[in-house]
Write an enzyme that holds these catalytic residues in place. Structure first.
Site, PDB file in Angstrom:
ATOM      1  N   HIS A 224     -65.324 -13.423  47.337  1.00 55.79           N
ATOM      2  CA  HIS A 224     -65.114 -12.237  46.513  1.00 55.79           C
ATOM      3  C   HIS A 224     -65.747 -12.344  45.134  1.00 55.79           C
ATOM      4  O   HIS A 224     -65.620 -11.441  44.300  1.00 55.79           O
ATOM      5  CB  HIS A 224     -63.600 -11.977  46.380  1.00 55.79           C
ATOM      6  N   LYS A 226     -68.558 -12.308  42.115  1.00 51.87           N
ATOM      7  CA  LYS A 226     -69.758 -11.549  41.768  1.00 51.87           C
ATOM      8  C   LYS A 226     -70.453 -12.304  40.641  1.00 51.87           C
ATOM      9  O   LYS A 226     -69.983 -12.295  39.494  1.00 51.87           O
ATOM     10  CB  LYS A 226     -69.421 -10.135  41.298  1.00 51.87           C
ATOM     11  N   ASP A 231     -82.675 -18.101  35.882  1.00 51.46           N
ATOM     12  CA  ASP A 231     -83.311 -19.204  35.141  1.00 51.46           C
ATOM     13  C   ASP A 231     -82.314 -20.058  34.360  1.00 51.46           C
ATOM     14  O   ASP A 231     -82.708 -20.753  33.415  1.00 51.46           O
ATOM     15  CB  ASP A 231     -84.375 -18.665  34.165  1.00 51.46           C
ATOM     16  N   HIS A 402     -61.887   0.187  39.367  1.00 54.86           N
ATOM     17  CA  HIS A 402     -62.084  -1.110  40.014  1.00 54.86           C
ATOM     18  C   HIS A 402     -62.187  -2.244  38.995  1.00 54.86           C
ATOM     19  O   HIS A 402     -62.322  -3.416  39.369  1.00 54.86           O
ATOM     20  CB  HIS A 402     -63.348  -1.043  40.880  1.00 54.86           C
ATOM     21  N   LYS A 404     -61.237  -5.141  36.629  1.00 57.26           N
ATOM     22  CA  LYS A 404     -60.148  -6.121  36.629  1.00 57.26           C
ATOM     23  C   LYS A 404     -60.117  -6.775  35.238  1.00 57.26           C
ATOM     24  O   LYS A 404     -61.004  -7.567  34.909  1.00 57.26           O
ATOM     25  CB  LYS A 404     -60.360  -7.198  37.702  1.00 57.26           C
ATOM     26  N   ASP A 409     -52.785  -9.021  23.083  1.00 63.02           N
ATOM     27  CA  ASP A 409     -52.704  -8.911  21.623  1.00 63.02           C
ATOM     28  C   ASP A 409     -53.975  -8.355  20.975  1.00 63.02           C
ATOM     29  O   ASP A 409     -54.195  -8.552  19.765  1.00 63.02           O
ATOM     30  CB  ASP A 409     -52.372 -10.271  20.986  1.00 63.02           C
TER      31      ASP A 409
END
Length: 484
Positions: A224, A226, A231, A402, A404, A409
């Site tokens: 899952h 990404k 380089d 979507h 996350k 604070d």
């Protein structure tokens, strides 16, 4: 003949109940959260045969023997690589702030990964901005490009990314792309997969889905993460898959997906590159650790640290969950959470409630409409507990939110690939960044505020008046917690 049928029927029933008893014993003896064990027992007993089959398929963390052996063998070599980061001048222990210092200690003690300073972070919030930026960086690549994604879906600017990778490979850039088999099944059936391979790109189908493997490896264990690394100078991570939302799941009835990515320069790039190398070796057996980050660079006195937090099979158990809990326990004023899938464990639910009950302003922003009907109903099963504890819940109505993210604070944030559900926190290959940078966190908080403006707050007094129909489906799908 009737006696034979009678005997076979009794034998079948007896065999089934022996099987149920055996599975029950295994569930009870497994060391895990009591709520998870009870949920599985209910699934097994309420849904005959199918419940037992579901447990065999989804009930235990099973990476597969070959991958599990590789992960065990890899842990020390990768651990040594990570521990060397502590000698880098980008690891400034005296400069760590209140929020991230304990997270640095946790991640360092459990996996050897320290928080590193000297990074430049750019928050990217629209699909066009993200994909055009990725294309531009690919076009500048000279040596290597590493990618890992859960979903790559053909169409729109995602095709332009694929074209840029093919051109990079043709000019001699080493391109490695790892895609989850289940999430990217449409891509692997498209002409792009063949074109990439023909151009010399190493394209690997991770955690391949096959009917022959259903009892050898847990099917809903997914890759899952990404991550893009170019380089070892530039990296991306965040919530967005390699998709153009205008061409993705247009018939799902939830609107376009709303995502973010973070473009990174600095020492953290090499850490994300090492996480990709980990995933690559787990899947292929091929070890290609990246270079250590440049440690002779001048680190500004006010440079803010970034902690990379990975989790998944072979890595320390529940590391991201621990970081999330630790971060919320340190909150002094506010916690704001965005997640598309909210099906927390009992421990995480209690942490959120306790945070609100000690006077901290806690806000939860989730999509009003979800692409998973089971998750939508199961999420609502937690509303009463949260609202009665003082948590403010907002239902976003501008698409499938979507993103996350967790902002603490307004000074510290967590951003990455992790959903607020047990699959993300306990099972999948995931990565999140813990960032203690007030300027970047302010950007993240402002973005979250824009989500709130496009949301409807759940009124507790109205919520308590919901119909028995709604209450029934909330409790029904809550039983399927282990599968969500």
């Amino acid at each position: 003949m009737d006696k034979v049928y009678h005997f076979l029927t009794l034998a079948g029933i007896g065999l089934y109940w022996v099987l149920v008893a055996g599975v029950t014993l295994r569930v009870v003896l497994k060391r895990r959260a009591v709520s998870v064990s009870l949920a599985w027992l209910m699934v097994i007993y309420i849904i005959p045969v199918v419940g037992v089959l579901c447990y065999f398929l989804f009930g235990e963390l099973n990476l597969g023997r070959k991958r599990a052996d590789r992960a065990r063998e890899m842990f020390h070599p990768f651990g040594d690589w990570f521990y060397q980061l502590n000698d880098c001048n980008a690891h400034i222990t005296d400069g760590l702030g209140t929020h991230i210092s304990k997270i640095d200690h946790l991640c360092n003690n459990r996996m050897g990964i320290p928080a590193l300073c000297g990074n430049q972070l750019q928050l990217q919030t629209t699909p066009q901005e993200i994909l055009l930026s990725v294309i531009n960086d690919i076009e500048q690549a000279k040596q290597s490009i590493r990618m890992v994604f859960y979903i790559w879906h053909p169409g729109g600017l995602a095709d332009s990314v694929a074209s840029a990778l093919i051109q990079a490979a043709k000019r001699g850039v080493d391109v490695k792309v790892l895609l989850d088999s289940a999430g990217s099944h449409t891509f692997f059936k498209s002409h792009w997969a063949k074109m990439m391979r023909d151009a010399g790109i190493e394209l690997v189908e991770g955690l391949k889905v096959s009917p022959w493997r259903i009892f050898l490896r847990r099917l809903d264990l997914r890759q899952h993460r990404k991550i893009i690394v170019i380089d070892d100078d530039v990296a991306y991570t965040g919530s967005m898959n390699m998709v153009d939302p205008a061409y993705f799941k247009q018939d799902s009835g939830v609107g376009q997906w709303i995502d973010i990515m973070i473009r990174i320069e600095g020492p953290t790039v090499n850490v994300l590159s090492a996480i990709h190398c980990w995933d690559w070796e787990v899947e292929t057996g091929d070890r290609q650790l990246p270079a250590q980050p440049e440690c002779s660079i001048e680190i500004p006195i006010d440079s803010k640290p970034v902690q990379v937090v990975p989790s998944g099979p072979g890595m320390p158990d529940h590391l991201i969950s621990q970081v999330l809990t630790l971060a919320m326990h340190q909150a002094e004023e506010s916690v704001r959470i965005t997640t598309p899938y909210f099906v927390p464990s009992a421990d995480l639910l209690e942490t959120i409630k306790t945070t609100a009950q000690r006077g901290i302003k806690v806000e939860l922003i989730i999509p009003k409409n979800n692409d998973s009907i089971m998750v939508k109903w199961a999420s609502r099963a937690f509303y009463t507990d949260l609202l009665s504890s003082g948590v403010k819940i907002y239902e976003f109505d501008g698409g499938l939110l979507h993103t996350k993210s967790v902002v603490i604070d307004e000074l510290f944030c967590l951003v990455g690939t992790v959903n607020m559900d047990m699959r993300s926190l306990w099972l999948n290959f995931e990565v999140t960044l813990a960032v203690e940078d007030p300027a970047f966190t302010k950007e993240m908080h402002t973005l979250q505020s824009s989500y709130v403006q496009r949301s409807e707050q759940v009124d507790y007094s109205v919520w308590k008046q919901r119909s028995i129909y709604h209450r029934f489906f909330e409790r029904l799908f809550y039983l399927f917690n282990p599968l969500l």
